[in-house]
Design a protein around this motif. Structure first.
Motif, PDB file in Angstrom:
ATOM      1  N   ALA A   1      -5.561  19.833  -4.453  1.00  8.51           N
ATOM      2  CA  ALA A   1      -6.442  19.083  -3.557  1.00  8.51           C
ATOM      3  C   ALA A   1      -5.748  17.844  -3.014  1.00  8.51           C
ATOM      4  N   SER A   2      -4.978  17.176  -3.862  1.00  7.00           N
ATOM      5  CA  SER A   2      -4.225  15.999  -3.423  1.00  7.00           C
ATOM      6  C   SER A   2      -3.206  16.386  -2.367  1.00  7.00           C
ATOM      7  N   ASP A   3      -2.517  17.483  -2.598  1.00  7.43           N
ATOM      8  CA  ASP A   3      -1.504  17.959  -1.657  1.00  7.43           C
ATOM      9  C   ASP A   3      -2.134  18.267  -0.303  1.00  7.43           C
ATOM     10  N   ALA A   4      -3.271  18.960  -0.321  1.00 10.52           N
ATOM     11  CA  ALA A   4      -3.930  19.349   0.926  1.00 10.52           C
ATOM     12  C   ALA A   4      -4.469  18.134   1.674  1.00 10.52           C
ATOM     13  N   TYR A   5      -5.041  17.195   0.931  1.00  9.08           N
ATOM     14  CA  TYR A   5      -5.584  15.996   1.590  1.00  9.08           C
ATOM     15  C   TYR A   5      -4.457  15.166   2.200  1.00  9.08           C
ATOM     16  N   PHE A   6      -3.365  14.985   1.460  1.00  8.88           N
ATOM     17  CA  PHE A   6      -2.250  14.203   1.986  1.00  8.88           C
ATOM     18  C   PHE A   6      -1.722  14.822   3.277  1.00  8.88           C
ATOM     19  N   ALA A   7      -1.580  16.152   3.294  1.00  9.05           N
ATOM     20  CA  ALA A   7      -1.056  16.834   4.482  1.00  9.05           C
ATOM     21  C   ALA A   7      -1.969  16.626   5.685  1.00  9.05           C
ATOM     22  N   ALA A   8      -3.274  16.607   5.456  1.00 10.55           N
ATOM     23  CA  ALA A   8      -4.218  16.500   6.563  1.00 10.55           C
ATOM     24  C   ALA A   8      -4.449  15.068   7.012  1.00 10.55           C
ATOM     25  N   ALA A   9      -4.562  14.137   6.054  1.00 12.51           N
ATOM     26  CA  ALA A   9      -5.024  12.785   6.380  1.00 12.51           C
ATOM     27  C   ALA A   9      -3.933  11.740   6.448  1.00 12.51           C
ATOM     28  N   LEU A  10      -2.831  11.942   5.724  1.00 11.39           N
ATOM     29  CA  LEU A  10      -1.821  10.888   5.625  1.00 11.39           C
ATOM     30  C   LEU A  10      -0.467  11.274   6.210  1.00 11.39           C
ATOM     31  N   ALA A  11      -0.035  12.500   6.002  1.00  9.74           N
ATOM     32  CA  ALA A  11       1.311  12.890   6.458  1.00  9.74           C
ATOM     33  C   ALA A  11       1.539  12.629   7.949  1.00  9.74           C
ATOM     34  N   PRO A  12       0.560  12.912   8.835  1.00 12.19           N
ATOM     35  CA  PRO A  12       0.811  12.653  10.259  1.00 12.19           C
ATOM     36  C   PRO A  12       1.031  11.177  10.588  1.00 12.19           C
ATOM     37  N   TYR A  13       0.607  10.297   9.699  1.00 13.48           N
ATOM     38  CA  TYR A  13       0.695   8.850   9.949  1.00 13.48           C
ATOM     39  C   TYR A  13       1.688   8.164   9.013  1.00 13.48           C
ATOM     40  N   TRP A  14       2.365   8.928   8.172  1.00 13.07           N
ATOM     41  CA  TRP A  14       3.085   8.306   7.058  1.00 13.07           C
ATOM     42  C   TRP A  14       4.200   7.375   7.516  1.00 13.07           C
ATOM     43  N   ASP A  15       4.933   7.751   8.551  1.00 12.68           N
ATOM     44  CA  ASP A  15       6.004   6.871   9.021  1.00 12.68           C
ATOM     45  C   ASP A  15       5.440   5.534   9.478  1.00 12.68           C
ATOM     46  N   ARG A  16       4.291   5.561  10.144  1.00 17.25           N
ATOM     47  CA  ARG A  16       3.685   4.327  10.617  1.00 17.25           C
ATOM     48  C   ARG A  16       3.112   3.509   9.466  1.00 17.25           C
ATOM     49  N   ILE A  17       2.537   4.188   8.482  1.00 19.32           N
ATOM     50  CA  ILE A  17       2.047   3.495   7.295  1.00 19.32           C
ATOM     51  C   ILE A  17       3.202   2.816   6.566  1.00 19.32           C
ATOM     52  N   ARG A  18       4.302   3.547   6.408  1.00 17.15           N
ATOM     53  CA  ARG A  18       5.465   3.000   5.719  1.00 17.15           C
ATOM     54  C   ARG A  18       6.033   1.792   6.468  1.00 17.15           C
ATOM     55  N   ALA A  19       6.025   1.847   7.797  1.00 14.15           N
ATOM     56  CA  ALA A  19       6.533   0.724   8.586  1.00 14.15           C
ATOM     57  C   ALA A  19       5.675  -0.522   8.384  1.00 14.15           C
ATOM     58  N   GLN A  20       4.355  -0.337   8.298  1.00 13.46           N
ATOM     59  CA  GLN A  20       3.467  -1.482   8.092  1.00 13.46           C
ATOM     60  C   GLN A  20       3.690  -2.112   6.714  1.00 13.46           C
ATOM     61  N   VAL A  21       3.867  -1.266   5.703  1.00 13.48           N
ATOM     62  CA  VAL A  21       4.113  -1.778   4.350  1.00 13.48           C
ATOM     63  C   VAL A  21       5.472  -2.467   4.285  1.00 13.48           C
ATOM     64  N   SER A  22       6.464  -1.943   4.997  1.00 15.81           N
ATOM     65  CA  SER A  22       7.789  -2.580   5.017  1.00 15.81           C
ATOM     66  C   SER A  22       7.716  -3.987   5.590  1.00 15.81           C
ATOM     67  N   ARG A  23       6.877  -4.192   6.594  1.00 12.50           N
ATOM     68  CA  ARG A  23       6.714  -5.520   7.168  1.00 12.50           C
ATOM     69  C   ARG A  23       6.212  -6.494   6.107  1.00 12.50           C
ATOM     70  N   ASP A  24       5.236  -6.045   5.321  1.00 12.33           N
ATOM     71  CA  ASP A  24       4.705  -6.914   4.270  1.00 12.33           C
ATOM     72  C   ASP A  24       5.770  -7.221   3.234  1.00 12.33           C
ATOM     73  N   ARG A  25       6.524  -6.213   2.830  1.00 12.79           N
ATOM     74  CA  ARG A  25       7.566  -6.430   1.815  1.00 12.79           C
ATOM     75  C   ARG A  25       8.610  -7.422   2.315  1.00 12.79           C
ATOM     76  N   THR A  26       8.925  -7.340   3.590  1.00  7.98           N
ATOM     77  CA  THR A  26       9.895  -8.263   4.162  1.00  7.98           C
ATOM     78  C   THR A  26       9.381  -9.695   4.098  1.00  7.98           C
ATOM     79  N   ARG A  27       8.118  -9.878   4.438  1.00  6.97           N
ATOM     80  CA  ARG A  27       7.548 -11.231   4.393  1.00  6.97           C
ATOM     81  C   ARG A  27       7.489 -11.756   2.965  1.00  6.97           C
TER      82      ARG A  27
END
Length: 331
Positions: A134-160
């Protein structure tokens, strides 16, 4: 109120996670969807994602109410990436499953678990397998299409946070993690839905920036698990727009040159030495040093001496250039 008790040894063992944690983002984003808790930041994502959510997600929601305690083992699986975390979830020790289910029953006395949860109690592989699938299926549907953008936002916070650490030490980082944060050595106080004490006892603390965490920070209920504090970041308002950053990246390469653009992206991933940045950008250390000097003179990069190395961080101007100068808003 959450009170985290540090020792001197714990302060030396604080770490900032290098990127978003897939399982934490999975759990918290699932709660965003169920509460329709979107606002400006998550509205487009929620609208696009709701029709894609697989029916199997009910296996996860059974153990993760939208408010209150969710079983710790859903997010406790360690791994270098999502695939490794999923395999670790399948292999969760039975004693941890039993401990978390008892805690779930104590904190959620009116919620009834579905019949298949008996497989979790007896240790049948199908129980944890259902949750992992269920986790695998949800991640593929809800998060994977946005993951690069999510990671970029978190990287900004880590940099600050890295820049704050260089300028003010861990005192400055801990006291600015969240509007409710109150750092009075040796205790960090944070707003929390329940009264909880976390004694680190020399284990250190992982600071985990989270994209979907919105209001209060969160942590494991089980004090025996490796200590993690998940806290909300600030976001670019248009983070979910398709292709966000792509046009900006091309324009940046034209403006400053491909090598300097690659170095600026590399330093935005976190504080690093010249050698580290050279490896990330695929160039030599002398060449990287020359280009970093130019970026520093343009106020896009800041450099600080630390022991025998020079460490580089991206400036707010550099972040604005990378992100197209989008405004940041706290959530």
């Amino acid at each position: 109120m959450l009170r985290i008790h540090f020792t001197g040894e714990d302060l030396a063992r604080i770490r900032i996670a290098p990127g978003p944690d897939p399982l934490w983002e999975l759990l918290i984003s699932m709660n965003r969807l169920r509460r329709r808790d979107a606002g400006v930041v998550y509205g487009s994502w929620l609208k696009e994602t709701l029709p894609q959510v697989p029916a199997s997600v009910r296996a996860l929601t059974a153990l993760a109410p939208p408010v209150g305690y969710s079983v710790d083992f859903l997010t406790a699986a360690a791994g270098a990436g999502f695939d490794e975390q999923i395999e670790a979830l399948r292999a969760t020790p039975l004693r941890q499953v039993h401990r978390d289910l008892r805690e779930f029953g104590r904190r959620n006395p009116t919620r009834r678990l579905p019949p298949w949860c008996r497989d979790l109690v007896t240790g049948e592989a199908s129980g944890l397998g259902r949750l992992a699938d269920a986790s695998d299926a949800y991640f593929a549907a809800a998060l994977a299409p946005y993951w690069d953008r999510i990671r970029a936002q978190v990287s900004r916070d880590r940099t600050r946070r890295s820049a704050t650490l260089l300028d003010g030490g861990w005192d400055a980082v801990l006291s600015t993690l969240h509007p409710s944060a109150r750092w009075e050595y040796p205790v960090l106080h944070l707003d929390y839905p329940v009264d909880q004490e976390l004694r680190l006892q020399g284990r250190g603390l992982l600071l985990q920036p989270s994209f979907f965490c919105r209001h209060a920070p969160t942590a494991f209920a089980d004090p025996a698990l490796p200590p993690v504090l998940v806290y909300p970041i600030e976001h670019q308002v248009n983070w979910s727009a398709p292709g966000t950053g792509t046009t900006t990246d091309r324009a940046l390469g034209v403006l400053v040159g491909p090598t300097r653009a690659a170095l600026l992206h590399a330093v935005a991933d976190g504080t690093a030495s010249t050698g580290d940045l050279a490896r990330r950008a695929g160039t030599t250390a002398p060449n990287a040093s020359r280009h970093i000097t130019a970026l520093r003179e343009a106020a896009l990069v800041a450099s600080h001496r630390h022991r025998n190395a020079t460490l580089h961080t991206v400036t707010e101007l550099g972040l604005a250039l990378l992100g197209g100068a989008d405004p940041l808003i706290p959530v």
